[in-house]
Design an enzyme around this catalytic site. Structure first.
Site, PDB file in Angstrom:
ATOM      1  N   GLU A  15      51.974  32.749   9.337  1.00 47.99           N
ATOM      2  CA  GLU A  15      53.385  32.871   9.710  1.00 47.99           C
ATOM      3  C   GLU A  15      54.010  33.963   8.861  1.00 47.99           C
ATOM      4  OE1 GLU A  15      56.085  29.437   9.570  1.00 47.99           O
ATOM      5  OE2 GLU A  15      54.508  28.172  10.415  1.00 47.99           O
ATOM      6  N   GLU A  43      52.338  23.792   5.965  1.00 44.74           N
ATOM      7  CA  GLU A  43      53.281  23.780   4.834  1.00 44.74           C
ATOM      8  C   GLU A  43      53.500  22.378   4.274  1.00 44.74           C
ATOM      9  OE1 GLU A  43      56.937  25.731   5.956  1.00 44.74           O
ATOM     10  OE2 GLU A  43      55.958  27.669   6.176  1.00 44.74           O
TER      11      GLU A  43
HETATM   12  C1  BGP Z   1      58.727  27.752   8.484  1.00 42.16           C
HETATM   13  C2  BGP Z   1      58.239  26.559   9.313  1.00 42.16           C
HETATM   14  C3  BGP Z   1      58.586  26.683  10.757  1.00 42.16           C
HETATM   15  C4  BGP Z   1      59.934  27.331  11.062  1.00 42.16           C
HETATM   16  C5  BGP Z   1      60.306  28.492  10.129  1.00 42.16           C
HETATM   17  C6  BGP Z   1      61.728  29.030  10.301  1.00 42.16           C
HETATM   18  O1  BGP Z   1      58.740  27.449   7.137  1.00 42.16           O
HETATM   19  O2  BGP Z   1      56.835  26.399   9.248  1.00 42.16           O
HETATM   20  O3  BGP Z   1      58.440  25.419  11.354  1.00 42.16           O
HETATM   21  O4  BGP Z   1      60.909  26.382  11.170  1.00 42.16           O
HETATM   22  O5  BGP Z   1      60.066  28.145   8.792  1.00 42.16           O
HETATM   23  O6  BGP Z   1      62.709  28.308   9.656  1.00 42.16           O
HETATM   24  P1  BGP Z   1      64.281  28.457   9.868  1.00 42.16           P
HETATM   25  O7  BGP Z   1      64.576  28.263  11.316  1.00 42.16           O
HETATM   26  O8  BGP Z   1      64.900  27.420   9.021  1.00 42.16           O
HETATM   27  O9  BGP Z   1      64.710  29.838   9.460  1.00 42.16           O
END
Ligand code: BGP
Length: 466
Positions: free
Chosen positions: A369, A171
Site C-alpha cells: 500500500e 496492519e
Molecule cells: C491504511 C489502511 C486502509 C485505508 C488507508 C487510508 O492504513 O490499511 O484500510 O483505510 O489506510 O486511510 P484514511 O482513509 O484514513 O486516509
C-alpha cells in the site's frame, strides 16, 4: 513515431496493481448470511463516530459489481489485486458453519480475477473482527485466536488451489493502537498492557495460520502486510536518536521481528518488563512464532514518524504509554499533502527497502500500500467529466523513483500496489479521503469513473516503468 526512452524500468514480472479490503468495498453488509463485525456494531451504537455518519453498510457494492470492477482493473493495468475475505461473511458465527453463499462469492471473485489475468492476493483480516468474537474478548482471548486459525485453514482449503499469495493480517498494529491505546476504534480501550496482549495474541494467531498453511503443502506463499512507519529523530543528538529507536521498537520491530526472525526484539522486551506491561505468554507461543517465519512481506508505507527526546517528565502514577519515552516531533520544512494533512516523504520508501535488505535477510517483499488521500476531490473533475488527479500521478512517480533506486541497489522488491483501486469507505473517515484510481460516486448506483491516474497507471504497467 519517436519512441520515448523510459528512465525507470522495473524487473520483468513486477506486480502492478492495488489493494483493497472486503469490509471497505463489498457492501451487502446484511445480506446473504453475513453477520456483524465490530464496525457494524459500533456504527449501530455510535454513528457520530463516522464521518458524515456514513457507516460500513455503505461500501462500494463490490459484492454485486465485482465483474464490472474486474474489467476496470484490467483497464487500469492491474496484473495483481489484493482484497480480503470477511470472516463475518465466510463464517458468520466466527466458528462452525461455513456460509455457502460466501464461498460462492469468493470463488467467483477469484475465478473472475484469474480469467482476466489478474493474480489474486488474499488477506484474511483487515481490522474486521466478527462482533460475536469480540464479545468473547477479541484478540485478548485465546479462544478467538484458535477460531481465527480454523477460519484461516478453511480459507486455505477452499481457495488455496487457485490463490497463490496469502496474507494473515493487514496492519495488525492498527487495531492495537486504535482500539487499545488511542481511543480511535472500537472497543475504545485505553490500556497498554491489554494492547500488548492483543499484539502478542495476533502474532500467535498469525504464526499458527502460517503453520496451518505450510502443513497443507499448497503451492503458494504466505506472509503478512505491515505498515512500516520508520521513526526519524529530530536531530543526530544521542537522546533524539534513542527516542526514535524506542518508537521504532514499538511500532515497527514489534511485528516485523517476530514474523521474519521468529522472536521479539530483546530491547523491546526489556522496556516492557521495566514498565511491568509484559503480556501473558502461553506455553508454546514463542516456539510457534519461532518456527513459522513468512515467505513474503507486504509493506504499507504512507508517511514517516518523527520523534524527539521526551521534554517533560511523566508523573510516576500515570499508566504506561509508549509516548512516555519520547515526544512526537513536527519537522518544520516537511512536505505535506494539503488534501489529507499527512507528510509526504518519498525517500523513506527507499530507507525501508534498504533496512529489509540489510537487517532482514533481504526477504522478498512488495509495496502493498502507498497512496494519496484527497478530501473534496470532486473539485478536480475536468470538462470531460473525470477527475484529473495529476497530484496522484506525481505522488506515485516520485515514490517509484525511490523504489527503483532500492531495486538497483539489490532490494528484493517484487511489486507495487497502490491504495486503492476505487474510492472506498475507510473506517471512521468513511468516504472523506479519496484514494482510488477509479472514482466512486456515493449514490444508489455507486457509479464508477476512471480517473486520470487510472489511465496513467495502465501505461505504467504496460511499459513496466515510466
Ligand atoms: C491504511 C489502511 C486502509 C485505508 C488507508 C487510508 O492504513 O490499511 O484500510 O483505510 O489506510 O486511510 P484514511 O482513509 O484514513 O486516509
Amino acid at each position: 513515431m519517436k519512441k520515448t526512452i523510459q528512465k525507470y524500468q522495473f524487473p520483468s514480472g513486477f506486480w502492478w496493481g492495488s489493494a483493497a479490503s472486503g469490509p471497505q468495498t463489498e457492501g451487502a453488509a446484511h445480506e446473504d448470511g453475513r453477520k456483524q463485525s465490530i464496525w457494524d456494531y459500533w456504527y449501530s451504537k455510535q454513528p457520530n463516530s463516522f464521518h458524515n455518519q456514513v457507516g460500513p453498510e455503505h461500501t462500494s457494492n463490490f459484492y454485486y459489481l465485482f465483474k464490472e470492477d474486474i474489467q476496470l482493473m484490467k483497464k487500469t493495468g492491474h496484473n495483481s489485486f489484493r482484497t480480503s475475505i470477511q470472516w463475518s461473511r465466510l463464517i458468520p458465527d466466527g466458528h462452525g458453519e461455513t456460509n455457502e453463499l460466501a464461498v460462492r462469492f469468493y470463488n467467483e471473485v477469484i475465478d473472475e480475477l484469474l480469467a482476466n489475468g489478474i493474480e489474486p492476493f488474499i488477506n484474511l483480516y483487515h481490522f474486521d473482527m466478527p462482533m460475536c468474537m469480540q464479545a468473547k474478548g477479541g484478540w485478548e482471548s485465546i479462544e478467538v485466536v484458535d477460531a481465527y486459525v480454523r477460519y484461516a485453514e478453511t480459507c486455505f482449503r477452499l481457495f488455496g488451489d487457485r490463490v497463490k499469495y496469502w496474507f494473515t493480517f493487514n496492519e495488525p498494529i492498527v487495531p492495537v493502537e486504535a482500539g487499545y491505546l488511542y481511543n480511535l476504534h472500537y472497543p475504545n480501550i485505553i490500556d497498554f498492557k491489554r494492547g500488548a496482549q492483543v499484539a502478542h495474541n495476533t502474532i500467535v494467531a498469525h504464526s499458527k495460520a502460517v503453520e496451518a498453511y505450510k502443513k497443507l503443502k499448497l503451492d503458494g506463499k504466505i506472509g503478512i502486510i505491515l505498515n512500516l512507519t520508520p521513526s526519524y529523530p529530530r536531530s543526530e543528538e544521542e537522546r533524539d536518536v534513542k527516542a526514535a529507536h524506542i518508537s521504532d521498537l514499538f511500532f515497527n520491530r514489534s511485528f516485523l521481528d517476530p514474523v521474519t526472525k521468529g522472536h521479539y526484539p530483546k530491547e523491546l522486551i526489556e522496556i516492557l518488563k521495566e514498565h511491568d506491561v509484559i503480556p501473558a505468554i502461553q506455553k508454546g507461543d514463542l516456539e510457534v512464532i519461532h518456527a513459522n517465519s513468512i515467505d513474503l512481506l507486504g509493506v504499507n508505507y504512507y508517511q514517516p514518524r518523527r520523534v524527539k527526546a521526551k521534554e517533560e517528565k511523566v508523573m510516576p502514577e500515570t499508566r504506561f504509554m509508549p509516548e512516555h519515552l519520547y515526544d512526537p516531533y513536527i519537522k518544520p520544512d516537511r512536505k505535506i499533502n494539503p488534501h489529507r494533512g499527512w507528510e509526504i516523504c518519498e525517500e523513506v520508501i527507499y530507507d525501508i527497502m534498504i533496512d529489509i535488505r540489510d537487517n532482514y535477510s533481504n526477504i522478498p517483499f512488495f509495496i502493498s500500500e502507498n497512496g494519496m488521500g484527497v478530501e473534496g476531490e470532486e473539485k478536480f473533475r475536468n470538462l470531460e467529466g473525470y477527475i484529473e488527479d495529476n497530484y496522484r500521478i506525481e505522488f506515485v512517480q516520485e515514490h517509484l523513483k525511490w523504489v527503483h533506486k532500492g531495486l538497483e541497489e539489490g532490494a528484493n522488491c517484487l511489486g507495487y500496489h497502490l491504495w486503492t483501486f476505487m474510492d472506498n469507505w475507510s473506517w471512521t473517515n468513511a468516504y472523506k479521503n479519496r484514494y482510488g484510481l477509479v472514482e466512486v460516486e456515493i449514490n444508489q448506483e455507486f457509479q464508477r469513473t476512471i480517473k486520470k491516474s487510472g489511465r496513467w497507471f495502465k501505461g505504467l504497467s504496460e511499459n513496466n516503468g515510466f
